[in-house]
Each structure stands twice: as structure tokens, then as C-alpha cells.
Design a protein around this motif. Sequence first.
Motif, PDB file in Angstrom:
ATOM      1  N   ALA A 177       0.536  -1.062   0.104  1.00 48.06           N
ATOM      2  CA  ALA A 177       0.381   0.066  -0.435  1.00 48.06           C
ATOM      3  C   ALA A 177       0.595   1.099  -0.178  1.00 48.06           C
ATOM      4  N   ARG A 178       1.668   1.392   0.794  1.00 44.37           N
ATOM      5  CA  ARG A 178       3.006   2.188   0.755  1.00 44.37           C
ATOM      6  C   ARG A 178       3.496   2.952  -0.645  1.00 44.37           C
ATOM      7  N   GLU A 179       4.151   2.128  -1.112  1.00 44.84           N
ATOM      8  CA  GLU A 179       4.866   1.640  -2.556  1.00 44.84           C
ATOM      9  C   GLU A 179       3.744   2.159  -3.530  1.00 44.84           C
ATOM     10  N   ILE A 180       2.507   1.792  -3.450  1.00 46.69           N
ATOM     11  CA  ILE A 180       1.326   2.468  -4.458  1.00 46.69           C
ATOM     12  C   ILE A 180       1.173   3.990  -4.618  1.00 46.69           C
ATOM     13  N   ALA A 181       1.538   4.010  -3.093  1.00 46.25           N
ATOM     14  CA  ALA A 181       0.810   5.630  -2.420  1.00 46.25           C
ATOM     15  C   ALA A 181       1.734   6.285  -2.747  1.00 46.25           C
ATOM     16  N   LYS A 182       2.766   6.226  -2.821  1.00 46.53           N
ATOM     17  CA  LYS A 182       4.199   7.244  -3.448  1.00 46.53           C
ATOM     18  C   LYS A 182       4.382   6.433  -4.871  1.00 46.53           C
ATOM     19  N   SER A 183       4.052   6.154  -5.895  1.00 41.09           N
ATOM     20  CA  SER A 183       3.368   5.661  -6.656  1.00 41.09           C
ATOM     21  C   SER A 183       3.023   7.196  -7.626  1.00 41.09           C
ATOM     22  N   VAL A 184       1.918   7.979  -6.712  1.00 41.55           N
ATOM     23  CA  VAL A 184       2.165   9.057  -7.157  1.00 41.55           C
ATOM     24  C   VAL A 184       2.199  10.502  -7.351  1.00 41.55           C
ATOM     25  N   MET A 185       2.997  10.997  -5.976  1.00 44.64           N
ATOM     26  CA  MET A 185       4.165  11.190  -6.422  1.00 44.64           C
ATOM     27  C   MET A 185       5.564  11.381  -7.735  1.00 44.64           C
ATOM     28  N   ARG A 186       5.568  10.145  -6.808  1.00 42.57           N
ATOM     29  CA  ARG A 186       6.755   9.758  -7.676  1.00 42.57           C
ATOM     30  C   ARG A 186       7.203   9.869  -9.657  1.00 42.57           C
ATOM     31  N   ASN A 187       6.441   8.933  -9.791  1.00 45.60           N
ATOM     32  CA  ASN A 187       5.759   8.864 -10.623  1.00 45.60           C
ATOM     33  C   ASN A 187       4.857   9.859 -11.148  1.00 45.60           C
ATOM     34  N   SER A 188       4.737  10.890 -10.965  1.00 46.69           N
ATOM     35  CA  SER A 188       3.404  11.982 -11.607  1.00 46.69           C
ATOM     36  C   SER A 188       2.313  10.791 -11.898  1.00 46.69           C
ATOM     37  N   MET A 189       1.797  10.369 -11.030  1.00 47.61           N
ATOM     38  CA  MET A 189       0.927   9.906 -11.240  1.00 47.61           C
ATOM     39  C   MET A 189      -0.879   9.757 -11.015  1.00 47.61           C
ATOM     40  N   PHE A 190      -1.230  10.726 -11.158  1.00 47.13           N
ATOM     41  CA  PHE A 190      -2.178  11.496  -9.916  1.00 47.13           C
ATOM     42  C   PHE A 190      -3.507  10.982 -11.707  1.00 47.13           C
ATOM     43  N   GLN A 191      -3.169  10.187 -11.906  1.00 45.90           N
ATOM     44  CA  GLN A 191      -4.102   9.828 -12.530  1.00 45.90           C
ATOM     45  C   GLN A 191      -5.314   8.417 -11.643  1.00 45.90           C
ATOM     46  N   SER A 192      -5.917   8.577 -11.884  1.00 44.71           N
ATOM     47  CA  SER A 192      -7.332   7.722 -10.485  1.00 44.71           C
ATOM     48  C   SER A 192      -7.497   6.610 -11.246  1.00 44.71           C
ATOM     49  N   TYR A 193      -7.614   5.659 -11.056  1.00 39.26           N
ATOM     50  CA  TYR A 193      -7.918   4.273 -11.254  1.00 39.26           C
ATOM     51  C   TYR A 193      -8.246   3.483  -9.873  1.00 39.26           C
ATOM     52  N   LEU A 194      -8.985   1.859 -10.432  1.00 41.87           N
ATOM     53  CA  LEU A 194      -9.382   0.980  -9.745  1.00 41.87           C
ATOM     54  C   LEU A 194      -9.115  -0.399 -10.321  1.00 41.87           C
ATOM     55  N   ALA A 195      -8.112  -0.973  -9.633  1.00 41.53           N
ATOM     56  CA  ALA A 195      -7.692  -2.174 -10.744  1.00 41.53           C
ATOM     57  C   ALA A 195      -8.268  -3.831  -9.893  1.00 41.53           C
ATOM     58  N   LEU A 196      -8.332  -4.493 -10.421  1.00 37.91           N
ATOM     59  CA  LEU A 196      -8.537  -6.647 -10.174  1.00 37.91           C
ATOM     60  C   LEU A 196      -7.616  -7.159  -9.742  1.00 37.91           C
ATOM     61  N   GLY A 197      -7.371  -7.315  -8.536  1.00 40.19           N
ATOM     62  CA  GLY A 197      -6.038  -7.590  -8.649  1.00 40.19           C
ATOM     63  C   GLY A 197      -4.852  -6.814  -8.357  1.00 40.19           C
ATOM     64  N   GLY A 198      -3.731  -7.168  -7.846  1.00 44.51           N
ATOM     65  CA  GLY A 198      -2.408  -5.929  -7.310  1.00 44.51           C
ATOM     66  C   GLY A 198      -1.285  -5.533  -8.812  1.00 44.51           C
ATOM     67  N   PRO A 199      -0.881  -4.538  -8.154  1.00 39.79           N
ATOM     68  CA  PRO A 199      -0.503  -4.195  -9.574  1.00 39.79           C
ATOM     69  C   PRO A 199       1.084  -4.914  -9.995  1.00 39.79           C
ATOM     70  N   SER A 200       1.876  -5.132 -11.386  1.00 37.53           N
ATOM     71  CA  SER A 200       2.439  -6.217 -11.701  1.00 37.53           C
ATOM     72  C   SER A 200       3.586  -6.026 -10.729  1.00 37.53           C
ATOM     73  N   TRP A 201       4.458  -4.579 -10.768  1.00 38.37           N
ATOM     74  CA  TRP A 201       5.286  -4.583 -10.843  1.00 38.37           C
ATOM     75  C   TRP A 201       5.658  -4.543  -8.842  1.00 38.37           C
ATOM     76  N   LEU A 202       4.639  -5.575  -8.763  1.00 32.12           N
ATOM     77  CA  LEU A 202       4.301  -5.391  -6.884  1.00 32.12           C
ATOM     78  C   LEU A 202       4.145  -6.943  -6.552  1.00 32.12           C
ATOM     79  N   HIS A 203       4.498  -7.921  -7.524  1.00 29.90           N
ATOM     80  CA  HIS A 203       4.429  -9.480  -7.806  1.00 29.90           C
ATOM     81  C   HIS A 203       4.833  -9.967  -6.748  1.00 29.90           C
ATOM     82  N   ASP A 204       5.998  -9.820  -6.439  1.00 31.80           N
ATOM     83  CA  ASP A 204       6.520  -9.731  -5.731  1.00 31.80           C
ATOM     84  C   ASP A 204       6.699 -10.022  -4.102  1.00 31.80           C
TER      85      ASP A 204
END
Length: 212
Positions: A177-204
Motif C-alpha cells: 500500500a505504501r509503494e502504490i501511494a508513493k507512486s502518485v508523486m514519485r512517478n507523477s501518476m495523478f490519474q486515479s484508477y481501480l483495478a482487480l488484482g495487485g499491480p504487476s510491478w509489486l507481485h513479488d
Amino acid sequence: MDPNLSLANKLALWLDLMLVQSIPIDSRRAIPWLLWAVWKNMNAVIFASTQESLGMQSQVKCNIHANWRNDKLHCGGSWITRDHQGRVGHHAREAFTSSPDKLTAELRVLIWILQSMQDLQVQEVVIGSDHCDLVEAIKRPNDWPRYRWLLHQVTVLTREFPLVCFENESSASNHVAREIAKSVMRNSMFQSYLALGGPSWLHDRIRQESAF
């Protein structure tokens, strides 16, 4: 009575006692009622155990985080849900306008999350946060008068659920949850989204975190 006897044989022995003339008639007449009471209580215990198990299965665990840097910048909010076996359900990310302090940001994110759980028709949810003040403020809102209005909104929303629990998380168990929240500012991801399953870049990391 032989403990190795089957249930049917044990019942037969008890019923045979009703024919023993040396036993007082009142005692013999009580045997069927005694057996019925034992059977009824046994079923009640089994039913209660089953209901408790089903209750745990219906609960959703929701890890949350608000990534607040200062009172000038936007902050990122996120949540990720898991079922009773640790399998990821949904996750979401949102950008929020600046907040004066960390707890205000956390409460704004929590309000968004509770609304999201309602939209997804989640009935029972356990919300985990690594911000101790958030959990304390929810448990003792009168001790946090500065945040009265936000806490009131949280209270109103939680009343719409059959079950809402809040618990403290360590930073390690809340890493996804921390990494997903940090990605907003770190990667300028200001577009909100809802997805099924976890983000692929955090699967491990998701697999590791499910063990906590």
C-alpha cells in the motif's frame, strides 16, 4: 459404556434403559428428553463453529496508506484488499490536493476508501494502517478535536457497514500500500484508477506480504 461403540449403538443402549423396571418411571421418561437436549446442544455448537468460519471468510482485509510530504504538495492515497486466504481482490490509487498535516491526509484517504468499499458492496472490512495516530483518533475521537469534522465523516460512513475494524500495521506488512501511494508523486501518476488484482510491478512483494 464402551467408548468405542458407535453413536447408533450408544443411543440404543440409552433407549433400552427405558425398559429396565428397576429404574424409576420418572427417570426412564426423562431419557428421550435428555438425548434430545444433548443432540440439540451438539448441533448448536457445530452451527456456531460453522458461522464463525463463514464470518471470517466473508471479511476483507484492506491495507491503506497516505503518502504525505508537506502542506504544499499533493499527496497520494492507496488501498489494496485481500480475502481470508491472503489473495488480492482490488487495489486503487488516488491523488489528493494538499493537506495541512499527515493525519488530515490520512483521514481524507480513509474517507475515500470507505466510500470505495461501499461502492464495491463490501460488508465486513478490517482496515490496516501503519499510521498509529489514525487508529488512535478513530478509537478516541474526543481526544482529537482539531479533526472533529473529518472524524465525524468517518463515523457516519462506518455505521453503514455491518462490521468495520481498524488495526495498526507495521511498515513492513503495509509495504505494498505504501509503494502504490508513493507512486502518485514519485512517478507523477495523478490519474486515479481501480483495478482487480495487485499491480504487476509489486507481485513479488505481494506474495511476501501475504505471509504477515
